[in-house]
Design a protein around this motif. Structure first.
Motif, PDB file in Angstrom:
ATOM      1  N   ARG A  81      -6.669  -4.573  -6.524  1.00 33.12           N
ATOM      2  CA  ARG A  81      -7.285  -3.502  -7.135  1.00 33.12           C
ATOM      3  C   ARG A  81      -8.044  -2.857  -5.828  1.00 33.12           C
ATOM      4  N   LYS A  82      -9.521  -4.184  -5.681  1.00 27.35           N
ATOM      5  CA  LYS A  82      -9.860  -3.798  -4.727  1.00 27.35           C
ATOM      6  C   LYS A  82     -10.169  -3.173  -3.347  1.00 27.35           C
ATOM      7  N   SER A  83      -8.821  -3.632  -2.829  1.00 24.20           N
ATOM      8  CA  SER A  83      -7.994  -3.433  -1.951  1.00 24.20           C
ATOM      9  C   SER A  83      -7.311  -1.920  -1.863  1.00 24.20           C
ATOM     10  N   GLY A  84      -7.001  -1.512  -2.661  1.00 26.60           N
ATOM     11  CA  GLY A  84      -6.123  -0.602  -3.125  1.00 26.60           C
ATOM     12  C   GLY A  84      -4.883  -1.073  -3.268  1.00 26.60           C
ATOM     13  N   ILE A  85      -4.390  -1.829  -3.561  1.00 25.37           N
ATOM     14  CA  ILE A  85      -3.282  -2.694  -3.579  1.00 25.37           C
ATOM     15  C   ILE A  85      -2.549  -2.343  -5.509  1.00 25.37           C
ATOM     16  N   PRO A  86      -1.859  -0.934  -6.025  1.00 26.25           N
ATOM     17  CA  PRO A  86      -2.093  -1.000  -7.454  1.00 26.25           C
ATOM     18  C   PRO A  86      -0.226  -2.444  -8.010  1.00 26.25           C
ATOM     19  N   VAL A  87      -1.571  -3.363  -8.148  1.00 29.17           N
ATOM     20  CA  VAL A  87      -1.532  -4.393  -8.635  1.00 29.17           C
ATOM     21  C   VAL A  87      -0.461  -3.716 -10.283  1.00 29.17           C
ATOM     22  N   ARG A  88      -0.031  -4.138 -10.975  1.00 28.23           N
ATOM     23  CA  ARG A  88       0.095  -3.758 -12.444  1.00 28.23           C
ATOM     24  C   ARG A  88       0.895  -4.477 -12.854  1.00 28.23           C
ATOM     25  N   GLU A  89       1.224  -5.997 -12.850  1.00 19.99           N
ATOM     26  CA  GLU A  89       1.959  -7.081 -13.235  1.00 19.99           C
ATOM     27  C   GLU A  89       2.303  -8.642 -12.720  1.00 19.99           C
ATOM     28  N   ALA A  90       1.373  -9.399 -13.788  1.00 19.85           N
ATOM     29  CA  ALA A  90       2.379 -10.907 -13.163  1.00 19.85           C
ATOM     30  C   ALA A  90       3.224 -11.443 -13.993  1.00 19.85           C
ATOM     31  N   MET A  91       3.798 -12.505 -12.805  1.00 17.98           N
ATOM     32  CA  MET A  91       5.014 -13.323 -13.745  1.00 17.98           C
ATOM     33  C   MET A  91       4.951 -14.587 -12.684  1.00 17.98           C
ATOM     34  N   VAL A  92       4.743 -15.580 -13.637  1.00 20.54           N
ATOM     35  CA  VAL A  92       4.502 -16.994 -13.412  1.00 20.54           C
ATOM     36  C   VAL A  92       5.813 -17.536 -14.166  1.00 20.54           C
ATOM     37  N   LEU A  93       6.193 -18.891 -13.622  1.00 20.91           N
ATOM     38  CA  LEU A  93       7.014 -19.195 -13.656  1.00 20.91           C
ATOM     39  C   LEU A  93       6.935 -20.338 -15.591  1.00 20.91           C
ATOM     40  N   ALA A  94       5.567 -20.171 -15.390  1.00 19.87           N
ATOM     41  CA  ALA A  94       5.841 -21.705 -16.604  1.00 19.87           C
ATOM     42  C   ALA A  94       3.784 -20.978 -17.644  1.00 19.87           C
ATOM     43  N   ALA A  95       3.229 -21.313 -18.272  1.00 20.45           N
ATOM     44  CA  ALA A  95       2.494 -20.669 -18.555  1.00 20.45           C
ATOM     45  C   ALA A  95       1.817 -22.373 -19.589  1.00 20.45           C
ATOM     46  N   ALA A  96       0.477 -23.158 -18.270  1.00 15.91           N
ATOM     47  CA  ALA A  96       0.409 -24.194 -19.467  1.00 15.91           C
ATOM     48  C   ALA A  96      -0.826 -24.040 -20.897  1.00 15.91           C
ATOM     49  N   ALA A 119       0.633  -1.354   0.147  1.00 14.41           N
ATOM     50  CA  ALA A 119      -0.174  -0.314  -0.021  1.00 14.41           C
ATOM     51  C   ALA A 119       0.830   1.123   0.057  1.00 14.41           C
ATOM     52  N   GLN A 120       2.027   1.083   0.227  1.00 12.31           N
ATOM     53  CA  GLN A 120       2.917   2.524   0.560  1.00 12.31           C
ATOM     54  C   GLN A 120       4.202   2.315  -0.397  1.00 12.31           C
ATOM     55  N   ALA A 121       3.303   1.481  -2.106  1.00 12.03           N
ATOM     56  CA  ALA A 121       4.454   1.553  -2.641  1.00 12.03           C
ATOM     57  C   ALA A 121       4.027   2.313  -3.707  1.00 12.03           C
ATOM     58  N   PRO A 122       2.761   2.849  -3.890  1.00 13.15           N
ATOM     59  CA  PRO A 122       1.975   2.976  -5.382  1.00 13.15           C
ATOM     60  C   PRO A 122       2.917   3.555  -6.174  1.00 13.15           C
ATOM     61  N   ARG A 123       4.454   3.884  -6.156  1.00 13.96           N
ATOM     62  CA  ARG A 123       5.203   4.731  -7.498  1.00 13.96           C
ATOM     63  C   ARG A 123       6.718   3.287  -7.468  1.00 13.96           C
ATOM     64  N   GLY A 124       6.103   1.628  -7.061  1.00 18.17           N
ATOM     65  CA  GLY A 124       7.038   0.936  -6.756  1.00 18.17           C
ATOM     66  C   GLY A 124       6.308   0.113  -7.849  1.00 18.17           C
ATOM     67  N   ARG A 125       6.765  -1.090  -8.044  1.00 14.51           N
ATOM     68  CA  ARG A 125       6.507  -2.075  -8.649  1.00 14.51           C
ATOM     69  C   ARG A 125       5.610  -3.338  -8.173  1.00 14.51           C
ATOM     70  N   VAL A 126       4.765  -3.614  -8.300  1.00 14.74           N
ATOM     71  CA  VAL A 126       3.409  -4.626  -7.802  1.00 14.74           C
ATOM     72  C   VAL A 126       3.782  -5.243  -8.276  1.00 14.74           C
ATOM     73  N   VAL A 127       3.751  -7.063  -8.307  1.00 13.57           N
ATOM     74  CA  VAL A 127       3.803  -8.142  -8.761  1.00 13.57           C
ATOM     75  C   VAL A 127       3.481  -9.143  -8.230  1.00 13.57           C
ATOM     76  N   LEU A 128       2.290  -9.409  -8.936  1.00 16.38           N
ATOM     77  CA  LEU A 128       1.691 -11.394  -8.064  1.00 16.38           C
ATOM     78  C   LEU A 128       2.479 -12.546  -8.958  1.00 16.38           C
ATOM     79  N   ILE A 129       1.967 -13.390  -8.277  1.00 17.92           N
ATOM     80  CA  ILE A 129       3.845 -14.266  -8.358  1.00 17.92           C
ATOM     81  C   ILE A 129       2.846 -15.701  -8.013  1.00 17.92           C
ATOM     82  N   ASP A 130       3.085 -16.847  -9.437  1.00 16.30           N
ATOM     83  CA  ASP A 130       2.472 -17.174  -9.648  1.00 16.30           C
ATOM     84  C   ASP A 130       3.568 -18.513  -9.689  1.00 16.30           C
ATOM     85  N   ASP A 131       3.575 -19.922  -9.680  1.00 15.20           N
ATOM     86  CA  ASP A 131       4.151 -20.737 -11.500  1.00 15.20           C
ATOM     87  C   ASP A 131       3.350 -21.324 -12.031  1.00 15.20           C
TER      88      ASP A 131
END
Ligand SMILES: [Zn+2]
Length: 220
Positions: free
Chosen positions: A205-220, A177-189
């Motif tokens: 987003r509903k909680s006000g967390i500015p998530v901007r991207e997602a990174m995963v290890l593999a795409a099925a 929440a304190q990183a509005p200008r930072g990089r917030v990344v959702l991570i999954d396998d």
């Protein structure tokens, strides 16, 4: 420590079974250093990056890590993900906050660990080592116990399975929440239909967390 580990763990490549190493050079070459954009069926509304497709040596390594207790593969996977995060960084000041996608709490309990949080935590440390600046892991999301294992479910069933069952963990959202200008990344396998990522992004987003991207290890 290395010698001790070798006494405990039968060391063989998690991708091809070659003895003497957790992850051999040949298997490493099958995973690109530049991640690729991926468009899952359920669009999470943020760019999704993947290291590779969910097949071959990477798929076997992921299975060994998550299903067969190959914790020696976690640093290997975290290292490659840290590189992928460095490669997709757009620059700019600010902290990088890695938010692990939620795990089913009972699965976490049964294995005594949260594999994705563990991955994200190691990844944050490695990203700092790579010169990626200040990075941290924060467990911002939890999955309701009614959510089932998604293996064997159709795309529609997967979406219904997680709908309304991802929740923000109260009191643990300070860093992101304190990183509005930072990089917030959702991570999954592994991303399959994208249903869990989409629901996670919605809740963040509903909680006000500015998530901007997602990174995963593999795409099925
Ligand atoms: Zn190998």
């Amino acid at each position: 420590m290395q010698a001790l580990m070798e006494l405990i763990l039968p060391r063989e490549c998690g991708g091809c079974g070659t003895p003497g190493t957790s992850w051999c050079g040949a298997c490493d070459m099958t995973v690109p250093w530049e991640p690729a954009r991926w468009m899952p069926r359920h669009d999470p509304g943020v760019p999704v990056w993947t290291l590779a497709r969910h097949r071959g040596p990477l798929r076997r390594a992921l299975s060994g890590w998550k299903e067969h207790g190959r914790s020696d593969l976690a640093p290997v996977l975290a290292y490659r993900m840290a590189h992928a995060l460095a490669a997709t960084a757009t620059g700019g000041a600010g902290r990088t906050v890695l938010l692990p996608a939620p795990s089913r709490w009972w699965a976490t309990r049964m294995r005594g660990r949260d594999a994705i949080a563990d991955l994200a935590s190691q990844c944050a440390r490695l990203l700092e080592d790579l010169g990626g600046g200040d990075a941290a892991m924060e467990r911002a999301l939890a999955l309701h116990w009614r959510a089932r294992d998604s293996v064997g479910l159709t795309a529609r069933q997967r979406a219904a399975n997680v709908q309304g069952r991802v929740r923000a963990r109260g009191g643990l959202l300070s860093t992101a929440a304190q990183a509005p200008r930072g990089r917030v990344v959702l991570i999954d396998d592994v991303v399959t239909t994208g249903a869990l990522l989409a629901e996670s992004v919605r809740v963040l987003r509903k909680s006000g967390i500015p998530v901007r991207e997602a990174m995963v290890l593999a795409a099925a």
